[in-house]
Design a protein around this motif. Structure first.
Motif, PDB file in Angstrom:
ATOM      1  N   LEU A 202       0.837  -1.197   0.000  1.00  0.00           N
ATOM      2  CA  LEU A 202       0.000   0.000   0.000  1.00  0.00           C
ATOM      3  C   LEU A 202       0.875   1.251   0.000  1.00  0.00           C
ATOM      4  O   LEU A 202       0.715   2.166   0.805  1.00  0.00           O
ATOM      5  CB  LEU A 202      -0.934   0.004   1.211  1.00  0.00           C
ATOM      6  N   ASP A 203       1.840   1.284  -0.911  1.00  0.00           N
ATOM      7  CA  ASP A 203       2.750   2.410  -1.064  1.00  0.00           C
ATOM      8  C   ASP A 203       3.444   2.690   0.270  1.00  0.00           C
ATOM      9  O   ASP A 203       3.993   1.791   0.881  1.00  0.00           O
ATOM     10  CB  ASP A 203       1.988   3.630  -1.590  1.00  0.00           C
ATOM     11  N   GLU A 204       3.430   3.969   0.741  1.00  0.00           N
ATOM     12  CA  GLU A 204       4.142   4.299   1.972  1.00  0.00           C
ATOM     13  C   GLU A 204       3.499   3.684   3.211  1.00  0.00           C
ATOM     14  O   GLU A 204       4.098   3.679   4.295  1.00  0.00           O
ATOM     15  CB  GLU A 204       4.226   5.820   2.159  1.00  0.00           C
ATOM     16  N   PHE A 205       2.283   3.142   3.096  1.00  0.00           N
ATOM     17  CA  PHE A 205       1.639   2.504   4.235  1.00  0.00           C
ATOM     18  C   PHE A 205       2.165   1.084   4.467  1.00  0.00           C
ATOM     19  O   PHE A 205       1.938   0.509   5.523  1.00  0.00           O
ATOM     20  CB  PHE A 205       0.128   2.445   4.049  1.00  0.00           C
ATOM     21  N   GLY A 206       2.815   0.488   3.506  1.00  0.00           N
ATOM     22  CA  GLY A 206       3.277  -0.884   3.647  1.00  0.00           C
ATOM     23  C   GLY A 206       2.132  -1.863   3.486  1.00  0.00           C
ATOM     24  O   GLY A 206       1.185  -1.632   2.741  1.00  0.00           O
ATOM     25  N   SER A 207       2.198  -2.988   4.196  1.00  0.00           N
ATOM     26  CA  SER A 207       1.163  -4.019   4.135  1.00  0.00           C
ATOM     27  C   SER A 207       0.400  -4.041   5.453  1.00  0.00           C
ATOM     28  O   SER A 207       0.997  -3.977   6.526  1.00  0.00           O
ATOM     29  CB  SER A 207       1.788  -5.387   3.875  1.00  0.00           C
ATOM     30  N   GLY A 208      -0.933  -4.154   5.360  1.00  0.00           N
ATOM     31  CA  GLY A 208      -1.729  -4.157   6.575  1.00  0.00           C
ATOM     32  C   GLY A 208      -3.204  -3.990   6.277  1.00  0.00           C
ATOM     33  O   GLY A 208      -3.684  -4.373   5.209  1.00  0.00           O
ATOM     34  N   SER A 209      -3.931  -3.404   7.228  1.00  0.00           N
ATOM     35  CA  SER A 209      -5.373  -3.222   7.085  1.00  0.00           C
ATOM     36  C   SER A 209      -5.767  -1.813   7.511  1.00  0.00           C
ATOM     37  O   SER A 209      -5.026  -1.130   8.216  1.00  0.00           O
ATOM     38  CB  SER A 209      -6.128  -4.248   7.937  1.00  0.00           C
ATOM     39  N   PHE A 210      -6.944  -1.379   7.077  1.00  0.00           N
ATOM     40  CA  PHE A 210      -7.416  -0.036   7.396  1.00  0.00           C
ATOM     41  C   PHE A 210      -8.937  -0.026   7.435  1.00  0.00           C
ATOM     42  O   PHE A 210      -9.602  -0.886   6.836  1.00  0.00           O
ATOM     43  CB  PHE A 210      -6.922   0.977   6.355  1.00  0.00           C
ATOM     44  N   THR A 211      -9.489   0.945   8.153  1.00  0.00           N
ATOM     45  CA  THR A 211     -10.935   1.164   8.188  1.00  0.00           C
ATOM     46  C   THR A 211     -11.207   2.666   8.136  1.00  0.00           C
ATOM     47  O   THR A 211     -10.387   3.475   8.561  1.00  0.00           O
ATOM     48  CB  THR A 211     -11.574   0.591   9.470  1.00  0.00           C
ATOM     49  N   LEU A 212     -12.366   3.019   7.623  1.00  0.00           N
ATOM     50  CA  LEU A 212     -12.793   4.419   7.537  1.00  0.00           C
ATOM     51  C   LEU A 212     -14.296   4.464   7.751  1.00  0.00           C
ATOM     52  O   LEU A 212     -15.049   3.820   7.010  1.00  0.00           O
ATOM     53  CB  LEU A 212     -12.434   5.006   6.167  1.00  0.00           C
ATOM     54  N   ALA A 213     -14.725   5.205   8.777  1.00  0.00           N
ATOM     55  CA  ALA A 213     -16.164   5.296   9.042  1.00  0.00           C
ATOM     56  C   ALA A 213     -16.874   6.053   7.924  1.00  0.00           C
ATOM     57  O   ALA A 213     -17.887   5.582   7.395  1.00  0.00           O
ATOM     58  CB  ALA A 213     -16.418   5.972  10.389  1.00  0.00           C
ATOM     59  N   SER A 214     -16.354   7.221   7.542  1.00  0.00           N
ATOM     60  CA  SER A 214     -17.006   7.983   6.466  1.00  0.00           C
ATOM     61  C   SER A 214     -16.087   9.063   5.924  1.00  0.00           C
ATOM     62  O   SER A 214     -15.212   9.572   6.636  1.00  0.00           O
ATOM     63  CB  SER A 214     -18.318   8.622   6.963  1.00  0.00           C
ATOM     64  N   LEU A 215     -16.300   9.382   4.673  1.00  0.00           N
ATOM     65  CA  LEU A 215     -15.642  10.503   4.014  1.00  0.00           C
ATOM     66  C   LEU A 215     -16.709  11.219   3.193  1.00  0.00           C
ATOM     67  O   LEU A 215     -17.335  10.622   2.315  1.00  0.00           O
ATOM     68  CB  LEU A 215     -14.513  10.031   3.103  1.00  0.00           C
ATOM     69  N   ARG A 216     -16.920  12.491   3.496  1.00  0.00           N
ATOM     70  CA  ARG A 216     -17.975  13.262   2.823  1.00  0.00           C
ATOM     71  C   ARG A 216     -17.405  14.586   2.345  1.00  0.00           C
ATOM     72  O   ARG A 216     -16.699  15.266   3.094  1.00  0.00           O
ATOM     73  CB  ARG A 216     -19.130  13.534   3.791  1.00  0.00           C
ATOM     74  N   PHE A 217     -17.682  14.934   1.101  1.00  0.00           N
ATOM     75  CA  PHE A 217     -17.326  16.269   0.637  1.00  0.00           C
ATOM     76  C   PHE A 217     -18.499  16.894  -0.102  1.00  0.00           C
ATOM     77  O   PHE A 217     -19.327  16.193  -0.699  1.00  0.00           O
ATOM     78  CB  PHE A 217     -16.039  16.269  -0.201  1.00  0.00           C
ATOM     79  N   GLU A 218     -18.557  18.221  -0.051  1.00  0.00           N
ATOM     80  CA  GLU A 218     -19.643  18.980  -0.653  1.00  0.00           C
ATOM     81  C   GLU A 218     -19.073  20.149  -1.446  1.00  0.00           C
ATOM     82  O   GLU A 218     -18.004  20.677  -1.132  1.00  0.00           O
ATOM     83  CB  GLU A 218     -20.595  19.508   0.426  1.00  0.00           C
ATOM     84  N   GLY A 219     -19.824  20.538  -2.463  1.00  0.00           N
ATOM     85  CA  GLY A 219     -19.478  21.730  -3.236  1.00  0.00           C
ATOM     86  C   GLY A 219     -18.157  21.638  -3.952  1.00  0.00           C
ATOM     87  O   GLY A 219     -17.350  22.566  -3.886  1.00  0.00           O
ATOM     88  N   LEU A 220     -17.923  20.522  -4.655  1.00  0.00           N
ATOM     89  CA  LEU A 220     -16.699  20.384  -5.451  1.00  0.00           C
ATOM     90  C   LEU A 220     -16.974  20.939  -6.837  1.00  0.00           C
ATOM     91  O   LEU A 220     -17.801  20.415  -7.584  1.00  0.00           O
ATOM     92  CB  LEU A 220     -16.287  18.918  -5.526  1.00  0.00           C
ATOM     93  N   THR A 221     -16.289  22.015  -7.201  1.00  0.00           N
ATOM     94  CA  THR A 221     -16.519  22.677  -8.486  1.00  0.00           C
ATOM     95  C   THR A 221     -15.200  22.833  -9.237  1.00  0.00           C
ATOM     96  O   THR A 221     -14.120  22.607  -8.695  1.00  0.00           O
ATOM     97  CB  THR A 221     -17.154  24.063  -8.281  1.00  0.00           C
TER      98      THR A 221
END
Length: 471
Positions: A202-221
């Protein structure tokens, strides 16, 4: 009670029959259009099979089932059902169920989704060639559930291009994707939630696992013009990673890039790095230096914790605006840094305060009407540990090390003036423990501009009113 007129009854039946016949004809036409467009979706780069296409006359719905596309490159796309609801030329909704992309040779799944719902799309079927102009592709809303991605696939490489997940080996799952107002030049809102993955390389992260509860963005123009992209807000919640290169987590990243309401900035909460575990996984010849740095930053716990905020706002007056910045960094069990800026300014004609926050270069053209800056540095253990480490590296006692630092501070003071000397001597007091906080207050002259300070940085102390206090 009068008996119904036979003529009227026959007329009503005829009208109902004509209506149903017309609806049936339109539904059959829509079914034929859907089948034709699905068969031509990939422009002849493979074979297409469709099990059944049917229509529901009374509910304006047409459905194609068991769609299978076999590409010439060896990939297979399967869709259990493709359903178009509403007017075919302007659908209310397009729903895809049971979407899977497989390697046709190994039958390994490359990507899948339980359900994809397009609300108010500009077309029932979007061709995958360049036959549509960019502004012809619009989606009112988006909902995707149950995504699974093989991160070693070319599909994942396209999706994650430019991220650490490019060309990695592993698997990612995403519970939900929700979106509003999607077009070629901007996105109203997009939220990804329930992300989990594991993999190698995983590039600079190496090998392993990850979790993400949420990613939200608004108004991308500005997506259609390079360098013109702008984002109103981005919120990331509960990201955690455990790999052979990085072990850490982040509770919240909140970016408010929309300054039209008078405020914005960045907040970082609950940033955590498990330095102790990372040191254990580092090469043996690097561990000693890493452990020394960890002990200084974390007081030997090996747990680095950080919170930060970089916030800005302004108040508009009849003759000038007041730009305010309130920033803080807290490295727990080490130090706390606070910076407050209050600048009354006159901006050039046509320039709004929001423009300055979006591009600080505008500040160079502004007239500064005085103002003040306050920097506060509070020691929470870091400086004492720095003195201990510095003395050990120099091979002297702590008192000798501090005296050396005091002598150097006095020397720099002779070169750059008493104001610089007072700052350096304040840092020495933090080192020796006779003070816990250093505060620097700066008052700008009644009228100036950025060139006043950038043209002669060494002459800054003579242009500013500065006081330094230790407590």
């Amino acid at each position: 009670m009068n008996a119904p007129c036979p003529g009227a009854s026959r007329l009503g039946s005829a009208l109902v029959f004509a209506t149903l016949t017309g609806a049936s004809g339109a539904a059959l036409a829509d079914a034929e259009r859907l089948e034709t467009e699905l068969r031509s979706l990939f422009g002849g780069y493979g074979s297409v099979e469709i099990g059944d296409v049917s229509s529901a006359m009374l509910r304006s719905r047409v459905t194609a089932k068991d769609f299978v596309f076999e590409s010439e490159e060896g990939e297979r796309l399967l869709i259990d059902s493709y359903e178009v609801s509403g007017n075919y030329d302007s659908p209310d909704e397009v729903t895809l169920k049971g979407v899977r992309i497989e390697d046709s040779l190994t039958e390994l799944m490359l990507m899948s989704a339980e359900r994809i719902v397009l609300g108010k799309p500009s077309r029932a079927v979007f061709p995958l060639d360049d036959s549509l102009a960019p502004d012809e592709v619009r989606i009112g809303s988006l909902a995707i559930d149950g995504i699974v991605i093989d991160m070693a696939s070319e599909i994942a490489e396209d999706i994650f291009h430019g991220t650490p997940f490019t060309r990695s080996q592993g698997r990612m799952t995403i519970e939900q994707v929700r979106g509003q107002s999607l077009a070629h030049d901007g996105i109203g809102m997009l939220e990804i939630s329930g992300v989990a993955g594991s993999g190698e390389d995983l590039d600079e992260f190496g090998s392993g696992s990850f979790t993400l509860a949420s990613l939200r963005f608004e108004g991308l123009t500005g997506l259609d013009v390079d360098g013109e992209e702008q984002l109103d807000s981005l919120i990331l919640r509960d990201f955690a990673i455990e790999s052979d290169q990085l072990v850490g987590s982040l509770s919240l990243l909140d970016v408010d890039g929309d300054f039209s309401d008078g405020e914005g900035g960045v907040r970082l909460e609950g940033f955590h790095m498990d330095l102790a575990r990372m040191i254990e996984m580092a090469p043996e010849d690097e561990r000693t230096q890493l452990r020394m740095a960890s002990n200084v930053l974390t007081d030997g716990t090996g747990e680095l914790r950080l919170d930060a905020a970089f916030l800005g706002s302004w108040k508009e007056g009849s003759e000038h605006s007041v730009l305010v910045s309130d920033s803080r960094i807290e490295l727990h069990d080490a130090l706390r840094l606070m910076l407050d800026i209050n600048l009354p300014v006159v901006l050039p004609n046509g320039v709004e305060p929001a423009d300055v926050f979006a591009d600080v270069d505008w500040l160079e053209a502004a007239t500064l009407l005085g103002g003040d800056i306050r920097l506060s540095l509070a020691n929470q253990g870091l400086f004492g540990r720095l003195a201990t480490l510095g003395a050990a590296m120099e091979g002297v006692t702590e008192s000798q090390y501090i005296e050396q630092a005091r002598t150097q501070a006095q020397g720099f003071g002779m070169m750059f003036g008493p104001q610089v000397q007072s700052i350096l001597m304040g840092l020495v007091e933090l080192l020796e423990g006779t003070a816990e906080e250093l505060e620097i207050s700066i008052v700008l002259p009644p009228e100036s501009n950025m060139a006043t300070y950038t043209a002669d940085p060494l002459g800054l102390p003579d242009k500013l009113s500065m006081t330094v206090e230790t407590r």
